[in-house]
Design an enzyme around this catalytic site. Structure first.
Site, mmCIF file in Angstrom:
data_model
loop_
_atom_site.group_PDB
_atom_site.id
_atom_site.type_symbol
_atom_site.label_atom_id
_atom_site.label_comp_id
_atom_site.label_asym_id
_atom_site.label_seq_id
_atom_site.Cartn_x
_atom_site.Cartn_y
_atom_site.Cartn_z
ATOM 1 N N HIS A 159 0.730 -1.203 0.024
ATOM 2 C CA HIS A 159 0.025 -0.042 0.152
ATOM 3 C C HIS A 159 0.907 1.164 -0.118
ATOM 4 C CE1 HIS A 159 -3.325 -2.876 1.282
ATOM 5 N NE2 HIS A 159 -3.998 -2.012 0.951
ATOM 6 N N LYS A 163 -0.182 4.609 4.654
ATOM 7 C CA LYS A 163 -1.090 3.757 5.527
ATOM 8 C C LYS A 163 -0.829 3.521 6.914
ATOM 9 C CE LYS A 163 -3.751 -0.594 4.928
ATOM 10 N NZ LYS A 163 -4.977 -0.011 5.327
HETATM 11 N N1 LIG Z 1 -12.544 -1.306 3.418
HETATM 12 C C1 LIG Z 1 -12.291 -0.572 2.352
HETATM 13 O O1 LIG Z 1 -12.468 -1.282 0.972
HETATM 14 C C2 LIG Z 1 -11.187 0.286 2.378
HETATM 15 C C3 LIG Z 1 -10.655 0.538 3.546
HETATM 16 N N2 LIG Z 1 -9.786 1.823 3.728
HETATM 17 C C4 LIG Z 1 -9.530 2.219 5.247
HETATM 18 O O2 LIG Z 1 -10.268 3.360 5.398
HETATM 19 C C5 LIG Z 1 -9.555 4.047 6.622
HETATM 20 C C6 LIG Z 1 -9.312 5.492 6.225
HETATM 21 O O3 LIG Z 1 -8.543 5.222 4.883
HETATM 22 P P1 LIG Z 1 -8.051 6.727 4.107
HETATM 23 O O4 LIG Z 1 -9.206 7.419 3.615
HETATM 24 O O5 LIG Z 1 -6.858 6.415 3.206
HETATM 25 O O6 LIG Z 1 -7.440 7.461 5.295
HETATM 26 P P2 LIG Z 1 -7.397 9.071 5.633
HETATM 27 O O7 LIG Z 1 -6.419 9.577 6.762
HETATM 28 O O8 LIG Z 1 -7.181 9.947 4.245
HETATM 29 O O9 LIG Z 1 -8.931 9.686 5.884
HETATM 30 C C7 LIG Z 1 -9.489 9.532 7.193
HETATM 31 C C8 LIG Z 1 -10.374 10.696 7.555
HETATM 32 O O10 LIG Z 1 -11.074 10.459 8.701
HETATM 33 C C9 LIG Z 1 -10.959 11.527 9.377
HETATM 34 N N3 LIG Z 1 -11.366 11.270 10.665
HETATM 35 C C10 LIG Z 1 -10.737 10.770 11.738
HETATM 36 N N4 LIG Z 1 -11.189 10.641 12.957
HETATM 37 C C11 LIG Z 1 -12.355 11.316 12.594
HETATM 38 C C12 LIG Z 1 -13.593 11.873 13.628
HETATM 39 N N5 LIG Z 1 -13.709 11.302 14.967
HETATM 40 N N6 LIG Z 1 -14.664 12.559 13.129
HETATM 41 C C13 LIG Z 1 -14.652 12.940 11.653
HETATM 42 N N7 LIG Z 1 -13.371 12.301 11.047
HETATM 43 C C14 LIG Z 1 -12.420 11.802 11.520
HETATM 44 C C15 LIG Z 1 -9.521 12.035 9.109
HETATM 45 O O11 LIG Z 1 -9.437 13.456 9.698
HETATM 46 P P3 LIG Z 1 -8.027 13.708 10.212
HETATM 47 O O12 LIG Z 1 -7.202 14.031 9.105
HETATM 48 O O13 LIG Z 1 -8.338 15.101 10.745
HETATM 49 O O14 LIG Z 1 -7.502 12.716 11.246
HETATM 50 C C16 LIG Z 1 -9.332 11.817 7.800
HETATM 51 O O15 LIG Z 1 -10.067 12.989 7.257
HETATM 52 C C17 LIG Z 1 -8.340 3.248 6.665
HETATM 53 O O16 LIG Z 1 -8.598 2.507 7.767
HETATM 54 C C18 LIG Z 1 -8.204 2.597 5.555
HETATM 55 O O17 LIG Z 1 -7.419 1.374 5.970
HETATM 56 C C19 LIG Z 1 -9.543 2.413 2.899
HETATM 57 C C20 LIG Z 1 -9.669 2.039 1.679
HETATM 58 C C21 LIG Z 1 -10.527 0.879 1.281
HETATM 59 O O1 LIG Z 2 -5.651 2.061 3.615
HETATM 60 C C1 LIG Z 2 -6.151 1.881 2.313
HETATM 61 O O2 LIG Z 2 -5.645 2.688 1.394
HETATM 62 C C2 LIG Z 2 -6.667 0.426 1.920
HETATM 63 N N1 LIG Z 2 -6.942 -0.004 2.976
HETATM 64 C C3 LIG Z 2 -7.972 -1.273 3.171
HETATM 65 C C4 LIG Z 2 -7.061 -2.514 3.377
HETATM 66 O O3 LIG Z 2 -6.513 -2.088 4.612
HETATM 67 O O4 LIG Z 2 -6.960 -3.556 3.166
HETATM 68 C C5 LIG Z 2 -8.304 -1.605 1.611
HETATM 69 C C6 LIG Z 2 -7.417 -1.190 0.405
HETATM 70 O O5 LIG Z 2 -6.710 -2.256 0.346
HETATM 71 C C7 LIG Z 2 -6.730 0.186 0.555
#
Ligand SMILES: NC(=O)C1=CN([C@@H]2O[C@H](COP(=O)(O)OP(=O)(O)OC[C@H]3O[C@@H](n4cnc5c(N)ncnc54)[C@H](OP(=O)(O)O)[C@@H]3O)[C@@H](O)[C@H]2O)C=CC1
Ligand SMILES: O=C(O)C1=N[C@H](C(=O)O)C[C@H](O)C1
Length: 274
Positions: A159, A163
């Protein structure tokens, strides 16, 4: 016909939050009801469409999730484990759908999310894409067909450098599928780190290897290594919209379900294949 489903995006400023805003705006049957960021964020008050590169859509980012949830049908949440457990409790209070893509949850987070599913319809998965969920079914079949004495299983993931959790939620989901295929418990069979003089590989273990760098969206391979041959099952994510489209599909599906905790396999009708 049912009204468009009113969705809240929490973590609206994040990589997935911005992708979700774009995908919701482009999707039939759903509408962006609210966008939430944490209190104190510089994004509060900004227009969610402008944040996501779409231009003005008249939805201002708020730091009041409960007010946003009370008049919504569902919330899509890719944030952090702590935030997702708090949002699950609020979604239960509002009796709405909660789609959780957040990874890195510990047992205590999962227990709180499960408790919230008594009142909320929750779909949670480490990967919301169709391709990875289909892959997990294939991994389970391969692990069952290729016996532990002759075939070693290793899960490899890469990734982007931002991450924060490892192994990825997807790697763990694929490891769980392999463990199911083998009829064993993943926790007691997994090797999450190797370093130094490790000794020979233990028969029947499921190994994990984690790579981080650059802007890689998500690469996963499950390698079944036999004597003189390798079987590799893999998935490559080209774009975050695959996860966002899966999450919207999950929200629409969950709208018609009873309160409970569901997976993407349920949403995609693949549960009967495992
Ligand atoms: N299941 C799936 O298919 C996928 C899962 N993911 C997962 O999703 C999660 C997020 O990934 P990603 O978008 O890359 O991460 P980012 O860090 O880009 O985004 C997370 C966001 O959540 C915000 N946030 C955190 N805590 C709060 C809160 N209490 N209230 C409101 N907003 C909050 C953060 O704000 P701040 O920056 O201020 O902390 C940030 O804007 C990870 O756990 C990732 O592994 C990602 C892609 C696919
Ligand atoms: O953090 C990410 O970006 C992603 N998180 C998920 C994971 O932990 O598997 C899904 C995807 O691979 C992207």
């Amino acid at each position: 016909m049912q009204d468009a489903m009113k969705l809240v995006v929490v973590g609206a400023g994040g990589r997935m939050g911005q992708t979700l805003i774009r995908v919701i705006q482009a999707s039939e049957g759903v509408t962006l009801h609210a966008a939430v960021e944490r209190g104190g964020s510089s994004l509060i008050g900004r227009d969610a469409g402008e944040l996501a590169g779409l231009g003005h859509i008249d939805v201002a980012v708020t730091d009041d999730p409960l007010a946003a949830f009370l008049d919504a049908d569902g919330v899509i949440d890719f944030t952090s484990p702590q935030a997702s457990t708090e949002f699950a409790a609020l979604a239960a209070q509002a009796r709405i759908v909660h789609v959780i893509g957040t990874t890195g949850c510990l047992a205590e987070h999962d227990a709180r999310i499960e408790a919230a599913s008594r009142h909320a319809r929750i779909v949670k998965s480490g990967n919301m894409s169709l391709g990875v969920n289909l892959l997990s079914v294939l991994v389970q079949q391969a692990a069952r067909a290729l016996d532990a004495a002759g075939w070693d299983i290793e899960v490899l993931e890469m990734h982007h450098k931002h991450k924060v959790d490892a192994p990825s939620g997807t790697a763990l989901l694929l490891g769980e599928a392999a463990a199911r295929g083998r009829g064993v418990d993943l926790t007691s069979h997994s090797v999450r780190v190797r370093d130094g003089h490790t000794g020979a590989r233990e028969t029947g273990s499921i190994g994990f290897a984690t790579l981080r760098g650059g802007s890689v969206v998500g690469e996963h391979s499950v390698i079944l290594a036999g004597e003189g041959e390798l079987v590799t099952l893999s998935h490559s994510a080209g774009d975050r919209s695959i996860f966002a489209r899966g999450a919207v599909r999950a929200a629409l599906w969950a709208r018609g379900q009873k309160p409970g905790l569901y997976s993407m396999l349920d949403v995609l009708g693949l549960s009967s294949s495992i």
